[in-house]
Design an enzyme around this catalytic site. Structure first.
Site, mmCIF file in Angstrom:
data_model
loop_
_atom_site.group_PDB
_atom_site.id
_atom_site.type_symbol
_atom_site.label_atom_id
_atom_site.label_comp_id
_atom_site.label_asym_id
_atom_site.label_seq_id
_atom_site.Cartn_x
_atom_site.Cartn_y
_atom_site.Cartn_z
ATOM 1 N N ARG A 93 0.818 -1.215 0.000
ATOM 2 C CA ARG A 93 0.000 0.000 0.000
ATOM 3 C C ARG A 93 0.853 1.267 0.000
ATOM 4 O O ARG A 93 1.928 1.302 0.607
ATOM 5 C CB ARG A 93 -0.935 0.005 1.213
ATOM 6 N N HIS B 49 -0.996 -2.446 -4.471
ATOM 7 C CA HIS B 49 -0.405 -3.326 -5.475
ATOM 8 C C HIS B 49 -0.320 -2.691 -6.868
ATOM 9 O O HIS B 49 -0.605 -3.339 -7.878
ATOM 10 C CB HIS B 49 -1.170 -4.640 -5.539
ATOM 11 N N HIS C 65 2.350 -12.890 -5.699
ATOM 12 C CA HIS C 65 1.257 -12.972 -4.724
ATOM 13 C C HIS C 65 0.642 -14.374 -4.694
ATOM 14 O O HIS C 65 -0.586 -14.525 -4.655
ATOM 15 C CB HIS C 65 0.186 -11.941 -5.057
ATOM 16 N N ASP D 238 -2.381 -9.569 8.258
ATOM 17 C CA ASP D 238 -2.088 -8.862 7.005
ATOM 18 C C ASP D 238 -1.069 -7.791 7.369
ATOM 19 O O ASP D 238 -1.344 -6.594 7.330
ATOM 20 C CB ASP D 238 -3.350 -8.251 6.399
ATOM 21 N N GLU E 222 4.542 -12.590 0.938
ATOM 22 C CA GLU E 222 4.954 -11.676 -0.121
ATOM 23 C C GLU E 222 6.257 -10.963 0.269
ATOM 24 O O GLU E 222 6.268 -10.140 1.170
ATOM 25 C CB GLU E 222 3.860 -10.635 -0.367
#
Length: 343
Positions: free
Chosen positions: A78, A103, A174, A244, A306
């Site tokens: 982000r 992304h 991803h 996350d 990631e």
């Protein structure tokens, strides 16, 4: 069968590449999004496990927003306020997650046709040209991504990029992993992360504080544990419906940044990278994503690991990681290796 599927927006057919090694492992990829579609691994008992989540057909990848297996960029993760600032200049970016960019924007690299530069039984190289102003980013950028499968069941992804104006670059894959024989809830997988610090975020997934010690928190994965053990045990996870969050990796040459083990202990994934950070995403919003066998995935059915820079790194040069701004005359290089081995 593929010719019966709807074509991508450019009207050209899908180009599918399958890599094979002498151990019997296969890795399948396609040029749309330079996407990693499948990783099938033979086990000593004669069975073969699919290690990745994936769709039933190439066309199904156009109907999902989970970035399944795709290369994402120019900037993975982000960027706050969908804007870049440096040296008194400001570049507004294309927003695609509220007022922020995720992304690479609404037409990021996952939604592009990549050119196949070369391919063989065990390697394929893709190229993408991104023009000045693409999704708001400055400079003409050229990216090369090479997937290579060796005979030790290691799939390496090597990223190379150059630009003619200063621009932040953060490239990642991803893929969502599920190492079980049947792809159910992945939270019973065991995970180890070689990271002493994690990044607190706000409800939008943007940095809320400086990188913080994992000690005495649900973010301590320095020893193997299931994701379920501390799942939703703190306000940070509750904000994001699970994990996350970014982890600042310890620098240790050759040591895996992450280890992920199936619930039955029969298949292990090791992630080795020269990237400074890793985003752990527990698939909190996978529900409804098209799956194989004409099914739909549920939340928490896959785990993304990631590699790259921490979220909103262009605005945080003070963090303990290399600069994410690529300068003209420089070349961005990064490699992540995914090793899949029977336990």
């Amino acid at each position: 069968m593929l010719t019966e599927n709807p074509l991508p927006p450019d009207g050209q057919p899908w180009n599918i590449t399958t890599l094979r090694n002498t151990a019997g492992m296969t890795a399948t990829l396609m040029d749309w999004g330079a996407t990693w579609l499948s990783a099938r691994v033979p086990l000593p008992d004669g069975s073969v496990r699919e290690a990745l989540l994936g769709c039933d057909t190439p066309a199904d990848y156009l109907q999902q927003s989970a970035y399944l297996g795709a290369i994402v960029g120019r900037y993975a993760n982000r960027i706050a306020g969908a804007r870049l600032e440096q040296d008194g200049r400001c570049w507004p970016l294309a927003a695609n997650e509220g007022k922020n960019q995720l992304h690479g924007g609404p037409q990021g690299f996952d939604k592009r046709r990549w050119e196949i530069l070369s391919q063989s039984d065990q390697a394929v190289t893709y190229r993408l040209q991104s023009v000045n102003g693409d999704q708001g980013f400055p400079g003409n950028l050229q990216v090369l991504v090479c997937y290579q499968l060796d005979d030790d069941n290691q799939l390496s992804i090597s990223y190379t990029a150059t630009v003619d104006q200063a621009c932040p670059v953060n490239l990642t894959n991803h893929a969502y992993f599920n190492l079980d024989a049947r792809h159910g809830d992945a939270r019973q997988h065991q995970l180890q992360l070689n990271a002493d610090f994690w990044l607190p975020v706000d409800a939008a997934g943007l940095p809320a504080a400086a990188p913080t010690s994992v000690s005495n928190s649900g973010f301590d994965f320095r020893q193997m544990k299931t994701l379920a053990r501390d799942f939703l045990s703190d306000e940070q996870q509750q904000l994001k419906k699970g994990y996350d969050h970014g982890f600042l990796l310890n620098r240790s040459d050759g040591e895996p940044a992450a280890r992920l083990c199936s619930a039955d202990g029969k298949l292990m994934l090791s992630v080795i990278t020269d990237a400074p950070a890793l985003q752990l995403y527990s698939g909190n919003y996978l529900a409804g994503t098209p799956a194989r066998d004409q099914q739909r995935y549920a939340d928490y059915q896959g785990i993304a690991l990631e590699t790259g820079f921490l979220a909103d790194s262009p605005a945080h040069p003070e963090w303990s990681q290399p600069a994410c701004w690529l300068q003209p005359g420089e070349t961005f290089h990064s490699t992540t290796i995914y090793r899949l081995t029977a336990c």
